[in-house]
Write an enzyme that holds these catalytic residues in place. Sequence first.
Site, PDB file in Angstrom:
ATOM      1  N   GLU A 165       0.810  -1.228   0.000  1.00  0.00           N
ATOM      2  CA  GLU A 165       0.000   0.000   0.000  1.00  0.00           C
ATOM      3  C   GLU A 165       0.846   1.283   0.000  1.00  0.00           C
ATOM      4  OE1 GLU A 165      -3.649  -0.027   2.393  1.00  0.00           O
ATOM      5  OE2 GLU A 165      -3.225  -2.083   3.020  1.00  0.00           O
ATOM      6  N   ASP A 185      -8.233   3.864   4.406  1.00  0.00           N
ATOM      7  CA  ASP A 185      -8.692   2.638   5.067  1.00  0.00           C
ATOM      8  C   ASP A 185      -9.213   1.683   3.981  1.00  0.00           C
ATOM      9  OD1 ASP A 185      -9.726   1.845   8.103  1.00  0.00           O
ATOM     10  OD2 ASP A 185     -10.881   0.891   6.505  1.00  0.00           O
ATOM     11  N   GLN A 250     -13.108  -0.934  22.272  1.00  0.00           N
ATOM     12  CA  GLN A 250     -11.965  -1.729  21.886  1.00  0.00           C
ATOM     13  C   GLN A 250     -11.670  -1.598  20.380  1.00  0.00           C
ATOM     14  OE1 GLN A 250     -10.073  -4.009  23.678  1.00  0.00           O
ATOM     15  NE2 GLN A 250     -11.026  -3.270  25.523  1.00  0.00           N
ATOM     16  N   TYR A 253      -7.433  -4.219  16.316  1.00  0.00           N
ATOM     17  CA  TYR A 253      -6.029  -4.628  16.420  1.00  0.00           C
ATOM     18  C   TYR A 253      -5.294  -3.648  17.344  1.00  0.00           C
ATOM     19  CZ  TYR A 253      -4.527  -1.081  13.012  1.00  0.00           C
ATOM     20  OH  TYR A 253      -4.262   0.093  12.367  1.00  0.00           O
ATOM     21  N   TYR A 254      -4.293  -4.184  18.058  1.00  0.00           N
ATOM     22  CA  TYR A 254      -3.697  -3.433  19.165  1.00  0.00           C
ATOM     23  C   TYR A 254      -2.341  -2.806  18.800  1.00  0.00           C
ATOM     24  CZ  TYR A 254      -7.579  -5.300  21.778  1.00  0.00           C
ATOM     25  OH  TYR A 254      -8.856  -5.601  22.194  1.00  0.00           O
ATOM     26  N   HIS A 257      -3.716   3.383  16.323  1.00  0.00           N
ATOM     27  CA  HIS A 257      -4.138   3.983  15.050  1.00  0.00           C
ATOM     28  C   HIS A 257      -5.329   4.901  15.290  1.00  0.00           C
ATOM     29  CE1 HIS A 257      -6.422   0.283  15.630  1.00  0.00           C
ATOM     30  NE2 HIS A 257      -7.399   0.824  14.904  1.00  0.00           N
ATOM     31  N   HIS A 259      -8.676   7.021  13.349  1.00  0.00           N
ATOM     32  CA  HIS A 259      -9.562   7.062  12.182  1.00  0.00           C
ATOM     33  C   HIS A 259      -9.876   8.516  11.801  1.00  0.00           C
ATOM     34  CE1 HIS A 259     -10.663   2.741  12.724  1.00  0.00           C
ATOM     35  NE2 HIS A 259     -10.330   3.037  13.958  1.00  0.00           N
TER      36      HIS A 259
HETATM   37  P1  M7G Z   1     -10.311  -0.735  14.399  1.00  0.00           P
HETATM   38  O1  M7G Z   1     -10.718   0.497  15.104  1.00  0.00           O
HETATM   39  O2  M7G Z   1      -9.187  -1.498  15.017  1.00  0.00           O
HETATM   40  O3  M7G Z   1     -11.495  -1.710  14.293  1.00  0.00           O
HETATM   41  O4  M7G Z   1      -9.923  -0.328  12.926  1.00  0.00           O
HETATM   42  P2  M7G Z   1     -12.657  -1.901  13.235  1.00  0.00           P
HETATM   43  O5  M7G Z   1     -12.055  -2.727  12.125  1.00  0.00           O
HETATM   44  O6  M7G Z   1     -13.665  -2.688  13.994  1.00  0.00           O
HETATM   45  O7  M7G Z   1     -13.090  -0.537  12.841  1.00  0.00           O
HETATM   46  C1  M7G Z   1      -9.179  -1.128  12.054  1.00  0.00           C
HETATM   47  C2  M7G Z   1      -9.292  -0.527  10.671  1.00  0.00           C
HETATM   48  O8  M7G Z   1      -8.297  -1.100   9.836  1.00  0.00           O
HETATM   49  C3  M7G Z   1     -10.620  -0.794   9.976  1.00  0.00           C
HETATM   50  O9  M7G Z   1     -11.245   0.408   9.623  1.00  0.00           O
HETATM   51  C4  M7G Z   1     -10.230  -1.659   8.756  1.00  0.00           C
HETATM   52  O10 M7G Z   1     -11.020  -1.383   7.637  1.00  0.00           O
HETATM   53  C5  M7G Z   1      -8.804  -1.261   8.527  1.00  0.00           C
HETATM   54  N1  M7G Z   1      -7.977  -2.271   7.851  1.00  0.00           N
HETATM   55  C6  M7G Z   1      -7.943  -3.594   8.142  1.00  0.00           C
HETATM   56  N2  M7G Z   1      -7.031  -4.210   7.317  1.00  0.00           N
HETATM   57  C7  M7G Z   1      -6.725  -5.638   7.369  1.00  0.00           C
HETATM   58  C8  M7G Z   1      -6.493  -3.257   6.490  1.00  0.00           C
HETATM   59  C9  M7G Z   1      -5.512  -3.303   5.437  1.00  0.00           C
HETATM   60  O11 M7G Z   1      -4.917  -4.328   5.093  1.00  0.00           O
HETATM   61  N3  M7G Z   1      -5.238  -2.099   4.842  1.00  0.00           N
HETATM   62  C10 M7G Z   1      -5.872  -0.929   5.193  1.00  0.00           C
HETATM   63  N4  M7G Z   1      -5.552   0.175   4.534  1.00  0.00           N
HETATM   64  N5  M7G Z   1      -6.791  -0.882   6.188  1.00  0.00           N
HETATM   65  C11 M7G Z   1      -7.104  -2.029   6.843  1.00  0.00           C
END
Ligand code: M7G
Length: 324
Positions: A165, A185, A250, A253-254, A257, A259
């Site tokens: 990416e 995202d 929560q 992933y930990y 990050h 949004h």
């Molecule tokens: P989160 O707040 O941990 O949880 O956000 P959520 O997924 O319940 O919102 C993780 C964010 O990472 C999400 O908005 C996913 O769409 C985004 N995401 C997950 N993956 C595996 C990828 C990826 O491979 N690339 C990108 N750019 N975003 C990802």
Amino acid sequence: MEGKEEHVPLKKRKVEQDFTEKDFAEKLQSFRGFQTVKVLRESNANKCLFLHGKLNGQDAVVLLEKSPFDKEKVDELMNENTSLVETLKNDIYSTYTAFPEKSLNAVKATLIHPATPKHITKYTDQEAFVVHETEDIYQSVTLPYIESQAFSIQWVYNILEKKTESDRIVYEDDSPEVGFILLPDMKWDRKDIDALYLQAVVHKHGVKSLRDLDQSYLPLLRNILTKGEAAIKNKYGIPRSKLKVYIHYQPSYYHFHVHFTHVKLENPGFEADRAHLLSDVIENIEMKSDFYQHKTLTYKVREQDKLYQALKEYGYFEKEDNKS
Ligand code: M7G
């Protein structure tokens, strides 16, 4: 309810016997022969219905979603081809059930066939529970749970190491302490500006979540907020007043990050009980450095979440429900 009335006859309908495997392999022209086993989930708010059924003797999952209006087609909608049935009239107010022509009234249907038991579980409505996570519950249950899980965050490291990416990066501050990568995202199609969804992933390792933040992280948090907003204004012309900038707790992933979404985006992630606005987080920490180490944080878990299991084994729900 209208939706329910429409779907009951489906369940009762006899399976048509003349539907052959060959017909299906060629092209599905209709749901002829589909036998509904169970409604997995229905949402009036999202205007969708998920079904488990049998098709050609095999399990199938069908996701039905009403399509949004297309503002380019308003003229086709607002003419004599849309018939109206009046449902209420009172003074200057009246309501109708409108029947636009077929092409303007489509339902998006996704078919998973043959579906595995995992697919059926994934789309099944799960029971949700509210957790009031105190400092003590965090230390006794959540933290050990986070530490015991081998979360796969290879995709995050791939982004930070520019293995994947990298062509999508909107902005980077490469400082190991306060730096981050801002990129689209996965949920964003990168076309519709009103649905803008970017994510800032920090270079620093070891910051698990909101719970770890204190005043030592203020330079990092302020840096993400100001530089992230500036980069979005610069690249997309979207000002601060059109952006929601928040952290999930929560998270899924930990690795820390943040949004960044357009104010018009009604994404399910921005739930009052999961999103913490970055500007509020900064202010709370400015007022009290260890605010997030002590604060009771409220969120939702679903019965198939591993954290739900950990809380249950600890007896959290039993104690909680006996309080009232
Ligand atoms: P989160 O707040 O941990 O949880 O956000 P959520 O997924 O319940 O919102 C993780 C964010 O990472 C999400 O908005 C996913 O769409 C985004 N995401 C997950 N993956 C595996 C990828 C990826 O491979 N690339 C990108 N750019 N975003 C990802």
